[in-house]
Scaffold this motif. Structure first.
Motif, mmCIF file in Angstrom:
data_model
loop_
_atom_site.group_PDB
_atom_site.id
_atom_site.type_symbol
_atom_site.label_atom_id
_atom_site.label_comp_id
_atom_site.label_asym_id
_atom_site.label_seq_id
_atom_site.Cartn_x
_atom_site.Cartn_y
_atom_site.Cartn_z
ATOM 1 N N SER A 46 76.410 0.447 92.290
ATOM 2 C CA SER A 46 76.323 -0.017 93.670
ATOM 3 C C SER A 46 76.786 -1.465 93.763
ATOM 4 C CB SER A 46 74.880 0.058 94.172
ATOM 5 O OG SER A 46 74.396 1.364 94.073
ATOM 6 N N TYR A 47 77.190 -1.864 94.971
ATOM 7 C CA TYR A 47 77.545 -3.256 95.239
ATOM 8 C C TYR A 47 76.320 -4.109 95.001
ATOM 9 C CZ TYR A 47 79.341 -7.287 97.797
ATOM 10 O OH TYR A 47 79.768 -8.535 98.135
ATOM 11 N N GLY A 48 76.479 -5.224 94.302
ATOM 12 C CA GLY A 48 75.332 -6.110 94.142
ATOM 13 C C GLY A 48 75.265 -6.766 92.788
ATOM 14 N N LEU A 49 74.044 -6.907 92.303
ATOM 15 C CA LEU A 49 73.772 -7.623 91.065
ATOM 16 C C LEU A 49 73.331 -6.677 89.957
ATOM 17 C CD1 LEU A 49 71.726 -10.708 92.316
ATOM 18 C CD2 LEU A 49 74.073 -10.714 91.442
ATOM 19 N N ALA A 50 73.725 -7.015 88.749
ATOM 20 C CA ALA A 50 73.218 -6.371 87.539
ATOM 21 C C ALA A 50 72.915 -7.515 86.571
ATOM 22 C CB ALA A 50 74.261 -5.429 86.953
ATOM 23 N N ARG A 51 72.312 -7.182 85.453
ATOM 24 C CA ARG A 51 72.046 -8.224 84.463
ATOM 25 C C ARG A 51 72.063 -7.610 83.070
ATOM 26 N NH1 ARG A 51 66.655 -7.387 86.622
ATOM 27 N NH2 ARG A 51 65.236 -6.866 84.941
ATOM 28 N N TYR A 52 72.344 -8.471 82.099
ATOM 29 C CA TYR A 52 72.284 -8.039 80.713
ATOM 30 C C TYR A 52 71.694 -9.157 79.866
ATOM 31 C CZ TYR A 52 76.638 -10.678 79.975
ATOM 32 O OH TYR A 52 77.589 -11.658 79.905
ATOM 33 N N GLN A 53 71.121 -8.757 78.733
ATOM 34 C CA GLN A 53 70.493 -9.715 77.828
ATOM 35 C C GLN A 53 71.195 -9.652 76.474
ATOM 36 O OE1 GLN A 53 66.352 -9.000 76.749
ATOM 37 N NE2 GLN A 53 65.958 -11.192 76.849
ATOM 38 N N THR A 54 71.408 -10.817 75.894
ATOM 39 C CA THR A 54 72.029 -10.875 74.577
ATOM 40 C C THR A 54 70.958 -11.024 73.498
ATOM 41 O OG1 THR A 54 72.362 -13.258 74.786
ATOM 42 C CG2 THR A 54 74.195 -11.836 75.464
ATOM 43 N N LEU A 62 75.404 -10.496 86.746
ATOM 44 C CA LEU A 62 76.722 -10.056 87.174
ATOM 45 C C LEU A 62 76.682 -9.717 88.657
ATOM 46 C CD1 LEU A 62 77.477 -7.543 84.290
ATOM 47 C CD2 LEU A 62 78.623 -9.734 84.674
ATOM 48 N N ALA A 63 77.660 -10.192 89.394
ATOM 49 C CA ALA A 63 77.819 -9.806 90.797
ATOM 50 C C ALA A 63 79.172 -9.108 90.902
ATOM 51 C CB ALA A 63 77.792 -11.036 91.696
ATOM 52 N N PHE A 64 79.203 -7.974 91.593
ATOM 53 C CA PHE A 64 80.451 -7.228 91.724
ATOM 54 C C PHE A 64 80.380 -6.313 92.936
ATOM 55 C CE2 PHE A 64 77.681 -5.487 88.439
ATOM 56 C CZ PHE A 64 77.353 -4.269 88.980
ATOM 57 N N PRO A 65 81.557 -5.912 93.453
ATOM 58 C CA PRO A 65 81.586 -5.033 94.625
ATOM 59 C C PRO A 65 81.572 -3.558 94.235
ATOM 60 C CG PRO A 65 83.790 -5.775 94.149
ATOM 61 C CD PRO A 65 82.882 -6.443 93.146
ATOM 62 N N GLY A 66 80.660 -3.191 93.375
ATOM 63 C CA GLY A 66 80.608 -1.819 92.889
ATOM 64 C C GLY A 66 81.516 -1.667 91.683
ATOM 65 N N GLY A 67 81.379 -0.568 90.993
ATOM 66 C CA GLY A 67 82.214 -0.347 89.821
ATOM 67 C C GLY A 67 81.820 0.925 89.105
ATOM 68 N N ILE A 68 82.497 1.171 88.000
ATOM 69 C CA ILE A 68 82.228 2.346 87.174
ATOM 70 C C ILE A 68 81.662 1.875 85.846
ATOM 71 C CG2 ILE A 68 83.251 4.341 85.991
ATOM 72 C CD1 ILE A 68 83.227 4.585 89.040
ATOM 73 N N LEU A 69 80.580 2.491 85.438
ATOM 74 C CA LEU A 69 79.925 2.179 84.174
ATOM 75 C C LEU A 69 80.050 3.390 83.260
ATOM 76 C CD1 LEU A 69 76.675 0.397 83.477
ATOM 77 C CD2 LEU A 69 76.858 2.764 82.735
ATOM 78 N N TYR A 70 80.418 3.141 82.016
ATOM 79 C CA TYR A 70 80.534 4.217 81.028
ATOM 80 C C TYR A 70 79.936 3.726 79.719
ATOM 81 C CZ TYR A 70 82.649 7.853 78.111
ATOM 82 O OH TYR A 70 82.857 8.901 77.244
ATOM 83 N N SER A 80 85.312 -2.964 87.372
ATOM 84 C CA SER A 80 85.159 -3.310 88.774
ATOM 85 C C SER A 80 86.424 -4.020 89.242
ATOM 86 C CB SER A 80 83.945 -4.222 88.954
ATOM 87 O OG SER A 80 83.740 -4.536 90.305
ATOM 88 N N ARG A 81 86.643 -4.044 90.557
ATOM 89 C CA ARG A 81 87.798 -4.785 91.085
ATOM 90 C C ARG A 81 87.734 -6.246 90.663
ATOM 91 N NH1 ARG A 81 86.403 -2.513 96.256
ATOM 92 N NH2 ARG A 81 85.858 -4.646 96.798
ATOM 93 N N ARG A 82 86.534 -6.797 90.679
ATOM 94 C CA ARG A 82 86.305 -8.171 90.241
ATOM 95 C C ARG A 82 84.813 -8.328 89.956
ATOM 96 N NH1 ARG A 82 87.549 -8.227 95.373
ATOM 97 N NH2 ARG A 82 86.078 -8.916 96.924
ATOM 98 N N PHE A 83 84.483 -9.390 89.254
ATOM 99 C CA PHE A 83 83.078 -9.663 88.964
ATOM 100 C C PHE A 83 82.880 -11.156 88.766
ATOM 101 C CE2 PHE A 83 84.976 -8.843 84.799
ATOM 102 C CZ PHE A 83 84.493 -9.882 84.034
ATOM 103 N N LEU A 84 81.647 -11.578 88.985
ATOM 104 C CA LEU A 84 81.208 -12.943 88.700
ATOM 105 C C LEU A 84 80.097 -12.837 87.664
ATOM 106 C CD1 LEU A 84 80.743 -14.211 92.382
ATOM 107 C CD2 LEU A 84 82.709 -14.632 90.904
#
Length: 135
Positions: A46-54, A62-70, A80-84
């Motif tokens: 979905s459009y919005g925020l995600a997060r990851y931990q190292t 991560l902020a992005f306008p939606g995307g595909i996760l595999y 995604s088209r783009r991400f921050l």
């Protein structure tokens, strides 16, 4: 510690994040998390925020306008088209808000342009009909 590799990809960016311990995102069904060893998975984010931990314990947003996760074999691909990406939640939230406003303005410009085009077409059709022209 069990880790996986995260591949962040857009049309202009590629970021490889090794030693990722967890990922949290959201799709149409709601929020979900991924840890190393997760089963094969694919979803539309979905459009919005995600997060990851190292592995060192740092969280990245991560902020992005939606995307595909595999996810397969401890490799997580996010396209995604783009991400921050940023470690600061407030900064990334502001970036997402700005991105949303920019896209909203662009969409409104397109809608206005289409509306003017439609009005001009109807005007010309009306003039052709009044002058006895053929459609």
């Amino acid at each position: 510690m069990n880790t996986f590799t995260l591949h962040l990809q857009s049309s202009t960016q590629y970021t490889l994040v090794e030693h990722t311990t967890s990922f949290v995102g959201a799709d149409a069904s709601g929020s979900f998390g991924i840890l190393a060893g997760h089963t094969r998975m694919m979803t539309a984010l979905s459009y919005g925020l995600a997060r990851y931990q190292t592995q060192n314990g740092d969280w990245y947003y991560l902020a992005f306008p939606g995307g595909i996760l595999y996810f397969l074999s401890n490799q997580l691909y996010l396209n995604s088209r783009r991400f921050l990406c940023d470690t600061d939640y407030e900064r990334i939230s502001a970036g997402l808000m700005q991105q949303l406003l920019t896209e909203e303005q662009a969409l409104q410009t397109i809608k206005d342009s289409l509306n003017r085009l439609e009005q001009e077409m109807f005007r010309r059709l009306w003039e052709m009909k009044r002058s006895g022209g053929h459609l």
